[in-house]
Write a protein that holds these residues in place. Sequence first.
Motif, PDB file in Angstrom:
ATOM      1  N   GLY A  45      -6.665   2.029   6.624  1.00  0.00           N
ATOM      2  CA  GLY A  45      -5.525   1.129   6.484  1.00  0.00           C
ATOM      3  C   GLY A  45      -5.141   0.806   5.060  1.00  0.00           C
ATOM      4  O   GLY A  45      -4.043   0.290   4.815  1.00  0.00           O
ATOM      5  N   TYR A  46      -6.002   1.091   4.099  1.00  0.00           N
ATOM      6  CA  TYR A  46      -5.701   0.786   2.704  1.00  0.00           C
ATOM      7  C   TYR A  46      -4.875   1.889   2.025  1.00  0.00           C
ATOM      8  O   TYR A  46      -4.447   1.705   0.878  1.00  0.00           O
ATOM      9  CB  TYR A  46      -6.984   0.614   1.895  1.00  0.00           C
ATOM     10  N   VAL A  86     -11.878   2.295  10.345  1.00  0.00           N
ATOM     11  CA  VAL A  86     -10.737   1.432  10.647  1.00  0.00           C
ATOM     12  C   VAL A  86     -10.740   0.197   9.760  1.00  0.00           C
ATOM     13  O   VAL A  86      -9.688  -0.302   9.366  1.00  0.00           O
ATOM     14  CB  VAL A  86     -10.757   1.039  12.139  1.00  0.00           C
ATOM     15  N   LYS A 120     -10.698  -8.700   7.148  1.00  0.00           N
ATOM     16  CA  LYS A 120      -9.299  -9.114   7.150  1.00  0.00           C
ATOM     17  C   LYS A 120      -8.848  -9.608   5.780  1.00  0.00           C
ATOM     18  O   LYS A 120      -7.716  -9.342   5.348  1.00  0.00           O
ATOM     19  CB  LYS A 120      -9.069 -10.211   8.194  1.00  0.00           C
ATOM     20  N   PHE A 156      -7.841  -6.704   3.717  1.00  0.00           N
ATOM     21  CA  PHE A 156      -6.553  -6.186   4.192  1.00  0.00           C
ATOM     22  C   PHE A 156      -5.409  -7.031   3.629  1.00  0.00           C
ATOM     23  O   PHE A 156      -4.420  -6.494   3.114  1.00  0.00           O
ATOM     24  CB  PHE A 156      -6.514  -6.214   5.727  1.00  0.00           C
ATOM     25  N   ALA A 190      -2.303  -4.684   3.374  1.00  0.00           N
ATOM     26  CA  ALA A 190      -2.417  -3.788   4.523  1.00  0.00           C
ATOM     27  C   ALA A 190      -2.332  -4.578   5.823  1.00  0.00           C
ATOM     28  O   ALA A 190      -2.612  -5.784   5.859  1.00  0.00           O
ATOM     29  CB  ALA A 190      -3.735  -3.014   4.457  1.00  0.00           C
ATOM     30  N   THR A 191      -1.964  -3.922   6.892  1.00  0.00           N
ATOM     31  CA  THR A 191      -1.798  -4.559   8.200  1.00  0.00           C
ATOM     32  C   THR A 191      -3.119  -4.597   8.943  1.00  0.00           C
ATOM     33  O   THR A 191      -3.725  -3.548   9.203  1.00  0.00           O
ATOM     34  CB  THR A 191      -0.761  -3.790   9.035  1.00  0.00           C
ATOM     35  N   PHE A 192      -3.580  -5.792   9.280  1.00  0.00           N
ATOM     36  CA  PHE A 192      -4.856  -5.944   9.973  1.00  0.00           C
ATOM     37  C   PHE A 192      -4.686  -5.851  11.486  1.00  0.00           C
ATOM     38  O   PHE A 192      -5.396  -5.090  12.147  1.00  0.00           O
ATOM     39  CB  PHE A 192      -5.501  -7.271   9.595  1.00  0.00           C
ATOM     40  N   ARG A 248      -4.646  -2.442  13.614  1.00  0.00           N
ATOM     41  CA  ARG A 248      -5.146  -1.442  12.660  1.00  0.00           C
ATOM     42  C   ARG A 248      -5.747  -0.219  13.344  1.00  0.00           C
ATOM     43  O   ARG A 248      -5.769   0.862  12.769  1.00  0.00           O
ATOM     44  CB  ARG A 248      -6.164  -2.081  11.719  1.00  0.00           C
ATOM     45  N   ILE A 263      -2.922   2.174  14.004  1.00  0.00           N
ATOM     46  CA  ILE A 263      -2.491   2.717  12.707  1.00  0.00           C
ATOM     47  C   ILE A 263      -3.483   3.771  12.218  1.00  0.00           C
ATOM     48  O   ILE A 263      -3.096   4.838  11.724  1.00  0.00           O
ATOM     49  CB  ILE A 263      -2.339   1.584  11.678  1.00  0.00           C
ATOM     50  N   ALA A 264      -4.784   3.478  12.375  1.00  0.00           N
ATOM     51  CA  ALA A 264      -5.813   4.425  11.943  1.00  0.00           C
ATOM     52  C   ALA A 264      -5.742   5.723  12.737  1.00  0.00           C
ATOM     53  O   ALA A 264      -5.902   6.810  12.175  1.00  0.00           O
ATOM     54  CB  ALA A 264      -7.195   3.790  12.088  1.00  0.00           C
TER      55      ALA A 264
END
Length: 285
Positions: free
Chosen positions: A91-92, A119, A123, A126, A131-133, A136, A139-140
């Motif tokens: 996520g980063y 992942v 939090k 993030f 980044a969106t927690f 996630r 997203i991952a």
Amino acid sequence: MKIGIVSPIVTANPGAHSAWEGKAGIAELSRIAATADRLGFHHLTCSEHVAVPTAIAEQRGATYWDPISTLSFLAARTEQIRLMTQVLVLGYHHPLEIAKRYGTLDLISGGRVILGLGVGSLKEEFDLVGATFEGRGAIADDALAALRASLGKREPSYHGTHFDFDDVVVEPHAIQERLPLWIGGRTPRSLRRAATLGDGWVPFGLKLDELAAMLEKADLPDDFEVALGAGRPLDPIDNRDKTIEQVRRTRAAGATIVSATIAAESVDHYCEQLEALAALEEETR
């Protein structure tokens, strides 16, 4: 050799590192990497955290060397040992950022990169990096698919739920035909994610009997790698028989590669332990 090394020095988790590591630096790490390389160990690791909140650092530790800088430096001082992120937080990063940075590392190392990916769970970090927690995991999953479509390609193309790109050039790029993606985690979901989107699984925080039970139920692809930790730090000089038992038990639980932490009191002692562990390879099978 199917034993990888959890690199010392690069992280300092409370209770999981030795006093000598706090005074060590790149010279000591380079010596350890060169020794592990010469002896034929499978891989070295480097984890990722950008900035750990002060209160959380008391539990997780505050020292995390940057993996791309660290592994690039070690690539120039080794010849065959694999260079593994354990783990990058998906996520980063944008998938193309990972493809470019670690594809370049794959090129300069001669095709020795393993991407350990996770992942993420912190939090606060993030939030810090924007980044969106929430959500996630989805997203991952999309990032993994985008990575698979991008690594090793000069002109990658991907159209997914969270990432969408075309008509771009990523040069240089990875030279491995299929750069290994090993997924970190401790849940059945993480194992399913690894089996469907990756090439291996790097579990943590589970007992060997729990791991064995999860692996027994899983339908895993051919050549799927499972890198399991050997439990307590290995001490092949003073506890030879215990070391053999630990490695054998880890392999019996389903490990295709044993991920070892080494008990040591100095860099000299660490390298001596590597020599002793390498000498036990046949007996640990």
